[in-house]
Design a protein around this motif. Structure first.
Motif, mmCIF file in Angstrom:
data_model
loop_
_atom_site.group_PDB
_atom_site.id
_atom_site.type_symbol
_atom_site.label_atom_id
_atom_site.label_comp_id
_atom_site.label_asym_id
_atom_site.label_seq_id
_atom_site.Cartn_x
_atom_site.Cartn_y
_atom_site.Cartn_z
ATOM 1 N N PHE A 1 0.490 5.338 1.030
ATOM 2 C CA PHE A 1 -0.326 6.376 1.639
ATOM 3 C C PHE A 1 0.306 7.732 1.394
ATOM 4 O O PHE A 1 1.528 7.867 1.430
ATOM 5 N N LEU B 1 0.837 -1.191 0.000
ATOM 6 C CA LEU B 1 0.000 0.000 0.000
ATOM 7 C C LEU B 1 0.875 1.245 0.000
ATOM 8 O O LEU B 1 1.970 1.233 0.557
ATOM 9 N N ARG C 1 -2.816 0.440 -4.003
ATOM 10 C CA ARG C 1 -2.761 -0.881 -3.377
ATOM 11 C C ARG C 1 -2.405 -1.875 -4.460
ATOM 12 O O ARG C 1 -2.916 -1.792 -5.568
ATOM 13 N N GLN D 1 -4.962 6.446 1.497
ATOM 14 C CA GLN D 1 -4.391 5.371 0.677
ATOM 15 C C GLN D 1 -4.528 5.749 -0.789
ATOM 16 O O GLN D 1 -5.619 6.006 -1.265
#
Length: 100
Positions: free
Chosen positions: A71, A69, A79, A76
């Protein structure tokens, strides 16, 4: 069940540091920190020392596999199933998502 220990392997670290060093060379990024927690490993990227991370790349246990992931702050933005795939978010210039 017991949370498994998640770490970045050598190849993943090389991929992370490759992207990181390019952005340091261009003057965008300044510092990084690696944090291993139960069930997750995090690579935090800083624009200024003593700042909050601009971006965090996380590898998180998901059953017998791991999710990757990215961020921007707490949001977020990507992914994926592999480190290479998740790092593709940094292939184009990224602006910090600003909250005004």
């Amino acid at each position: 069940g017991k949370a498994k220990r998640v770490t970045f392997d050598r190849k993943e670290l090389r991929q992370l540091l490759d992207v990181y060093s390019r952005r340091v060379a261009s003057g965008e990024w300044k510092d990084y920190a690696i944090d291993m927690r139960r069930g997750a490993a995090m690579f935090s990227i800083f624009r200024h020392t003593f700042d909050l991370p601009a971006f965090t790349v996380a590898k998180r246990a998901n059953g017998s596999n791991c999710d990757y992931l990215v961020f921007s702050g707490r949001e977020q933005i990507k992914r994926a199933q592999t480190m290479g795939e998740v790092l593709s978010v940094f292939a184009q210039p990224l602006r910090l998502i600003s909250r005004r």
